[in-house]
Design an enzyme around this catalytic site. Sequence first.
Site, mmCIF file in Angstrom:
data_model
loop_
_atom_site.group_PDB
_atom_site.id
_atom_site.type_symbol
_atom_site.label_atom_id
_atom_site.label_comp_id
_atom_site.label_asym_id
_atom_site.label_seq_id
_atom_site.Cartn_x
_atom_site.Cartn_y
_atom_site.Cartn_z
ATOM 1 C CB ALA A 153 21.951 -28.447 -15.738
ATOM 2 C CB SER A 177 17.156 -20.799 -13.010
ATOM 3 O OG SER A 177 17.079 -19.954 -14.152
ATOM 4 C CB THR A 201 18.699 -21.267 -4.735
ATOM 5 O OG1 THR A 201 18.032 -20.068 -4.336
ATOM 6 C CG2 THR A 201 17.672 -22.388 -4.741
ATOM 7 C CG ASP A 202 18.874 -17.173 -1.074
ATOM 8 O OD1 ASP A 202 18.325 -17.477 -2.153
ATOM 9 O OD2 ASP A 202 19.034 -15.989 -0.709
ATOM 10 C CD GLU A 203 14.626 -18.006 -5.031
ATOM 11 O OE1 GLU A 203 13.493 -18.433 -5.295
ATOM 12 O OE2 GLU A 203 15.233 -17.196 -5.752
ATOM 13 C CE1 TYR A 250 15.368 -22.601 -9.271
ATOM 14 C CE2 TYR A 250 14.952 -20.963 -7.560
ATOM 15 C CZ TYR A 250 15.840 -21.660 -8.357
ATOM 16 O OH TYR A 250 17.195 -21.439 -8.255
ATOM 17 C CE LYS A 300 18.752 -25.372 -7.548
ATOM 18 N NZ LYS A 300 19.708 -25.818 -8.621
ATOM 19 C CG ASP A 350 3.059 -9.477 -4.743
ATOM 20 O OD1 ASP A 350 4.106 -9.785 -5.345
ATOM 21 O OD2 ASP A 350 3.030 -9.115 -3.553
ATOM 22 C CG HIS A 370 6.767 -11.991 -4.048
ATOM 23 N ND1 HIS A 370 6.505 -10.791 -4.660
ATOM 24 C CD2 HIS A 370 8.112 -12.160 -4.123
ATOM 25 C CE1 HIS A 370 7.627 -10.261 -5.093
ATOM 26 N NE2 HIS A 370 8.615 -11.075 -4.758
HETATM 27 P P1 NAD Z 1 19.947 -20.275 -16.197
HETATM 28 O O1 NAD Z 1 18.494 -20.521 -16.325
HETATM 29 O O2 NAD Z 1 20.524 -19.008 -16.741
HETATM 30 O O3 NAD Z 1 20.769 -21.458 -16.909
HETATM 31 C C1 NAD Z 1 20.423 -22.806 -16.767
HETATM 32 C C2 NAD Z 1 21.225 -23.583 -17.798
HETATM 33 O O4 NAD Z 1 20.909 -24.984 -17.634
HETATM 34 C C3 NAD Z 1 20.883 -23.225 -19.254
HETATM 35 O O5 NAD Z 1 22.068 -23.100 -19.997
HETATM 36 C C4 NAD Z 1 20.055 -24.405 -19.739
HETATM 37 O O6 NAD Z 1 20.185 -24.639 -21.127
HETATM 38 C C5 NAD Z 1 20.657 -25.546 -18.915
HETATM 39 N N1 NAD Z 1 19.728 -26.667 -18.756
HETATM 40 C C6 NAD Z 1 18.429 -26.606 -18.368
HETATM 41 N N2 NAD Z 1 17.899 -27.839 -18.339
HETATM 42 C C7 NAD Z 1 18.886 -28.702 -18.696
HETATM 43 C C8 NAD Z 1 18.963 -30.112 -18.825
HETATM 44 N N3 NAD Z 1 17.907 -30.888 -18.582
HETATM 45 N N4 NAD Z 1 20.145 -30.658 -19.204
HETATM 46 C C9 NAD Z 1 21.227 -29.883 -19.462
HETATM 47 N N5 NAD Z 1 21.201 -28.533 -19.344
HETATM 48 C C10 NAD Z 1 20.055 -27.955 -18.974
HETATM 49 O O7 NAD Z 1 20.261 -20.445 -14.655
HETATM 50 P P2 NAD Z 1 21.322 -19.675 -13.738
HETATM 51 O O8 NAD Z 1 20.707 -18.436 -13.250
HETATM 52 O O9 NAD Z 1 22.630 -19.644 -14.422
HETATM 53 O O10 NAD Z 1 21.385 -20.692 -12.507
HETATM 54 C C11 NAD Z 1 22.338 -21.740 -12.464
HETATM 55 C C12 NAD Z 1 22.157 -22.526 -11.187
HETATM 56 O O11 NAD Z 1 22.326 -21.661 -10.068
HETATM 57 C C13 NAD Z 1 20.764 -23.142 -11.049
HETATM 58 O O12 NAD Z 1 20.905 -24.425 -10.511
HETATM 59 C C14 NAD Z 1 20.052 -22.219 -10.078
HETATM 60 O O13 NAD Z 1 19.096 -22.925 -9.335
HETATM 61 C C15 NAD Z 1 21.202 -21.745 -9.209
HETATM 62 N N6 NAD Z 1 21.034 -20.421 -8.607
HETATM 63 C C16 NAD Z 1 20.747 -19.340 -9.395
HETATM 64 C C17 NAD Z 1 20.639 -18.086 -8.801
HETATM 65 C C18 NAD Z 1 20.368 -16.849 -9.618
HETATM 66 O O14 NAD Z 1 20.227 -15.765 -9.046
HETATM 67 N N7 NAD Z 1 20.313 -16.924 -10.937
HETATM 68 C C19 NAD Z 1 20.794 -17.941 -7.418
HETATM 69 C C20 NAD Z 1 21.088 -19.078 -6.656
HETATM 70 C C21 NAD Z 1 21.204 -20.314 -7.258
HETATM 71 P P1 TYD Z 2 13.691 -12.682 -9.647
HETATM 72 O O1 TYD Z 2 14.777 -11.977 -10.402
HETATM 73 O O2 TYD Z 2 12.655 -13.422 -10.402
HETATM 74 O O3 TYD Z 2 14.408 -13.609 -8.582
HETATM 75 P P2 TYD Z 2 13.761 -14.454 -7.331
HETATM 76 O O4 TYD Z 2 12.293 -14.377 -7.397
HETATM 77 O O5 TYD Z 2 14.261 -15.836 -7.614
HETATM 78 O O6 TYD Z 2 14.326 -13.840 -6.114
HETATM 79 O O7 TYD Z 2 12.938 -11.612 -8.761
HETATM 80 C C1 TYD Z 2 13.637 -10.803 -7.831
HETATM 81 C C2 TYD Z 2 12.630 -9.927 -7.132
HETATM 82 O O8 TYD Z 2 12.061 -9.008 -8.080
HETATM 83 C C3 TYD Z 2 11.458 -10.677 -6.553
HETATM 84 O O9 TYD Z 2 11.042 -10.046 -5.328
HETATM 85 C C4 TYD Z 2 10.372 -10.528 -7.598
HETATM 86 C C5 TYD Z 2 10.646 -9.159 -8.162
HETATM 87 N N1 TYD Z 2 10.267 -8.949 -9.579
HETATM 88 C C6 TYD Z 2 9.452 -7.863 -9.943
HETATM 89 O O10 TYD Z 2 9.028 -7.059 -9.101
HETATM 90 N N2 TYD Z 2 9.141 -7.704 -11.263
HETATM 91 C C7 TYD Z 2 9.582 -8.558 -12.221
HETATM 92 O O11 TYD Z 2 9.225 -8.380 -13.430
HETATM 93 C C8 TYD Z 2 10.429 -9.653 -11.837
HETATM 94 C C9 TYD Z 2 10.935 -10.627 -12.860
HETATM 95 C C10 TYD Z 2 10.747 -9.801 -10.512
#
Ligand code: NAD
Ligand code: TYD
Length: 337
Positions: free
Chosen positions: A83, A86, A126-128, A151, A155, A273, A277
């Site tokens: 949760a 993100s 996350t790696d971020e 963000y 994390k 940008d 970033h």
């Molecule tokens: P997402 O935004 O798609 O989903 C987040 C979920 O958490 C949603 O279902 C939302 O309803 C729920 N949520 C938000 N706030 C809440 C709260 N207070 N209580 C209960 N539920 C709540 O996110 P995702 O992309 O599936 O990411 C999941 C996890 O993985 C996150 O912790 C994110 O930091 C991590 N992560 C994501 C990525 C990526 O590329 N998406 C990469 C690395 C790590």
């Molecule tokens: P994103 O999917 O938001 O993931 P993160 O920033 O967490 O890595 O973005 C991935 C890359 O794409 C990032 O370099 C930002 C870029 N980006 C765009 O160029 N245009 C867009 O509309 C979005 C959402 C991201």
Amino acid sequence: MSRILVTGGAGFIGSNFVRMVLSEHPETFLVNLDSLTYAGNLENLAGFLDHANHKFVKGDICDGQLVEKIIDDEGIDTIVNFAAESHVDRSITGAKIFIETNVIGTLSLLEAARGKGLERFVQVSTDEVYGSLGAEGKFTERTLLSPNSPYSASKAAADHLVGAFGRTWGLKYNITRCSNNYGPYQFPEKLIPLMINNALKDKELPVYGDGLYVRDWLYVYDHCTAIWRVIEKAQPGEIYNAGGCNEKPNMEVVNLILDRLGKPKSLIKHVKDRPGHDRRYAIDAGKIMSELGWRPSVTFEEGINKTIDWYLDNADWLGHVVSGDYQKYYDSMYADR
Ligand code: NAD
Ligand code: TYD
């Protein structure tokens, strides 16, 4: 039977994890706690919502009493915390909810879990949190945390809290840090589904800056198997990076999507940008590979084809998630770029 509390299991990665566990690990019972924010969607659990080994609870991870009740009533032995808020761009325009959910929410889970004798608390990070790389090098688990966006700062704060509860209270924890995920059910605010959605509608594809920012793409199923390996095999207190060994500049990803959908390159628009970033992310996944025997199974070429096919086959899902507030969000984020 293992009994796992999954938080955020109606989001992108969480729902893929729920689907994988219910399909491949029938000895597991899942309680899925999700507050259903804009990113959470019960349609993401289609076909699995009423599974005998799955119980959905609508609720907030910040509600410590609710979390404690679930742990006690359901006999939870493991928590996997997905949760979160993100999306980096949303954290730039409004950081507060990121602190509430990602920091206070994680703290609330830790407080509820403390003293319950859990087998494991897995924090999905996350790696971020490591910040940004130059042209060379990769993040290892020893890289110093140096987050740049609200963000990633939230994390990183959560990661520190998890480690602190381990050292202070003996909570058995692991932290996973993985690179950018892509695949089915990803909300079209992130790069790949946003570009697919726009291309399908012949709308401009907004590429930030020069488009040469690099991300290391991991197919979501492979992220889920990495987390499962950690639950099954990791020693407590260990941190694991997971990545796809698929470093790609954004322009390459966007061009591939356009080619695959047969749309013209003229749809690409370089826009203002993102502030702060991060230039490049790349993961050294040597530790999880050597210690836990994990490997990504899907190449980028396979994964992007599967993903585009999924969005083409699930036009109804896409239609639902881009209805309502989505257009308002899109206009607020992109109108001035
Ligand atoms: P997402 O935004 O798609 O989903 C987040 C979920 O958490 C949603 O279902 C939302 O309803 C729920 N949520 C938000 N706030 C809440 C709260 N207070 N209580 C209960 N539920 C709540 O996110 P995702 O992309 O599936 O990411 C999941 C996890 O993985 C996150 O912790 C994110 O930091 C991590 N992560 C994501 C990525 C990526 O590329 N998406 C990469 C690395 C790590
Ligand atoms: P994103 O999917 O938001 O993931 P993160 O920033 O967490 O890595 O973005 C991935 C890359 O794409 C990032 O370099 C930002 C870029 N980006 C765009 O160029 N245009 C867009 O509309 C979005 C959402 C991201």
